[in-house]
Design a protein around this motif. Structure first.
Motif, PDB file in Angstrom:
ATOM      1  N   ASN A 194       0.822  -1.209   0.000  1.00  0.00           N
ATOM      2  CA  ASN A 194       0.000   0.000   0.000  1.00  0.00           C
ATOM      3  C   ASN A 194       0.855   1.259   0.000  1.00  0.00           C
ATOM      4  N   GLN A 219       2.435   1.889  -3.344  1.00  0.00           N
ATOM      5  CA  GLN A 219       1.441   2.468  -4.239  1.00  0.00           C
ATOM      6  C   GLN A 219       1.287   3.963  -3.949  1.00  0.00           C
ATOM      7  N   ARG A 220       1.295   4.329  -2.686  1.00  0.00           N
ATOM      8  CA  ARG A 220       1.140   5.738  -2.311  1.00  0.00           C
ATOM      9  C   ARG A 220       2.365   6.571  -2.694  1.00  0.00           C
ATOM     10  N   ASN A 254      -3.298   1.485  -9.029  1.00  0.00           N
ATOM     11  CA  ASN A 254      -4.147   2.401  -8.253  1.00  0.00           C
ATOM     12  C   ASN A 254      -3.498   3.780  -8.155  1.00  0.00           C
ATOM     13  N   LEU A 297      -3.309   6.528  -5.504  1.00  0.00           N
ATOM     14  CA  LEU A 297      -3.608   6.760  -4.104  1.00  0.00           C
ATOM     15  C   LEU A 297      -2.908   8.023  -3.606  1.00  0.00           C
ATOM     16  N   GLU A 301      -9.902   4.110  -0.440  1.00  0.00           N
ATOM     17  CA  GLU A 301      -8.559   3.919  -1.003  1.00  0.00           C
ATOM     18  C   GLU A 301      -7.956   2.602  -0.524  1.00  0.00           C
ATOM     19  N   SER A 316      -6.882  -0.575  -2.861  1.00  0.00           N
ATOM     20  CA  SER A 316      -5.512  -1.085  -2.817  1.00  0.00           C
ATOM     21  C   SER A 316      -5.501  -2.575  -2.476  1.00  0.00           C
ATOM     22  N   THR A 372      -6.499  -4.756  -5.420  1.00  0.00           N
ATOM     23  CA  THR A 372      -5.383  -4.944  -6.354  1.00  0.00           C
ATOM     24  C   THR A 372      -4.363  -5.918  -5.778  1.00  0.00           C
TER      25      THR A 372
END
Length: 325
Positions: A158, A161-162, A250, A252, A269, A273, A276
């Motif tokens: 996560n 991704q962020r 994603n 995010l 969000e 996440s 995915t």
């Protein structure tokens, strides 16, 4: 090395090898106590590499390798070979020993050197993952709960991704007839560029998992690489696949912006996440199952499971990848 023929038994041989700018003169001196019928000897002086210089090589270039030999005090004519020095980011996968490709030397263990659990970036990523609130701590296998292990892996997923890590199919290497290699970014390069090819993303995730004590693998299949990790220790542990190229699926908000978001938006969000992440696990597990027999047989050099923990036990340490600013 220097290969010699016609040596008499008891000959005193001196060998010196140097590579312009990258290896200091490396010397060997000794008496040849045994020879074959043709007086053959193969001599390997211990190479005095300039490791700082090698680390800075980011593009291939020609280098001169100079060989000097004395036999019983008599200097032989110097020999010079011009070789191609590859980038530090070009990792040899395997070397074909014949044109048919049936005989090969496996160098896939070298990929473990690009996994760097000691890099300072790893700690900052883990700190952000804790700030996201998904987990209260990174304890590896201490909980002995596979679900807790999965949640730790998801928290890392996560936060990457962020950070905006996207998949980029940049893996071109200069073709070679016998050496199969793959471009691998160091983790600071991947994070700075916010892009990673399949190997880069797997190396990045693996570096973080190894830091928190979760055993990880770089899984090589024809034309592709993904990550795998163990949910526990011992024979009963399950190995889970993770398709890291799906990290960029994603959009995010950064971790620092989470407190500003309404609770409903934050939850949405995290749910996107996790969806995915679950798909990436499903895709990775399918690939593990598809190639299970080939992993066991080890007959195909293109299909490998590289255990980072095993590589560390063998002495394969991370490359310190910091560049001069």
């Amino acid at each position: 090395a220097v290969e010699m023929t016609g040596l008499p038994k008891g000959a005193v041989v001196e060998v010196e090898i140097a590579v312009d700018g990258y290896m200091k003169p490396s010397k060997w001196k000794g008496t040849v106590s045994k020879t074959t019928r043709d007086g053959e000897a193969l001599i390997f002086p211990k190479a005095a590499w300039d490791y700082e210089a090698l680390l800075k090589v980011r593009q291939q270039r020609p280098v001169n390798v100079i060989f000097k030999v004395k036999v019983n005090g008599e200097e032989l004519p110097d020999q010079t070979e011009t070789c191609i020095l590859k980038s530090i980011n070009e990792c040899p996968f395997y070397v074909l020993m014949d044109e048919e490709g049936e005989d090969f030397d496996d160098f896939s263990w070298l990929f473990a050197a690009y996994v760097n659990e000691n890099h300072p970036l790893v700690d900052s990523i883990l700190k952000e993952a804790l700030q996201s609130g998904l987990v209260s701590g990174f304890t590896g296998y201490q909980s002995e709960d596979p679900k807790e292990v999965m949640m730790q892996v998801f928290a890392i997923w996560n936060v990457l991704q962020r950070r905006g890590i996207k998949y980029s199919d940049v893996s071109t290497t200069t073709p070679s007839k016998f050496v199969v290699s793959q471009t691998v970014r160091f983790i600071d390069d991947s994070v700075a560029a916010t892009q990673a090819n399949c190997v880069d993303g797997s190396v990045l995730m693996s570096s973080i998992l190894q830091k928190i004590g979760i055993n990880s693998y770089l899984v090589m299949v024809p034309g592709h690489c993904f990550l795998a990790f163990d949910t526990g220790e011992g024979e009963d542990a399950q190995t889970i696949g993770l398709e890291t190229t799906m990290l960029g699926d994603n959009e995010l908000n950064p971790v620092k912006d989470l407190p500003k978001l309404p609770q409903k938006a934050r939850l949405k969000e995290f749910q996107a996440s996790y969806k995915t992440f679950s798909s990436a696990v499903e895709t990775g597990n399918e690939a593990l199952e598809e190639h299970a027999e080939a992993f066991e047989s080890e007959e195909d050099p293109n299909i490998q499971m590289i255990s980072i923990s095993d590589a560390r036990e063998l002495g394969i340490m991370p490359i310190a990848s910091g560049q001069e600013k």
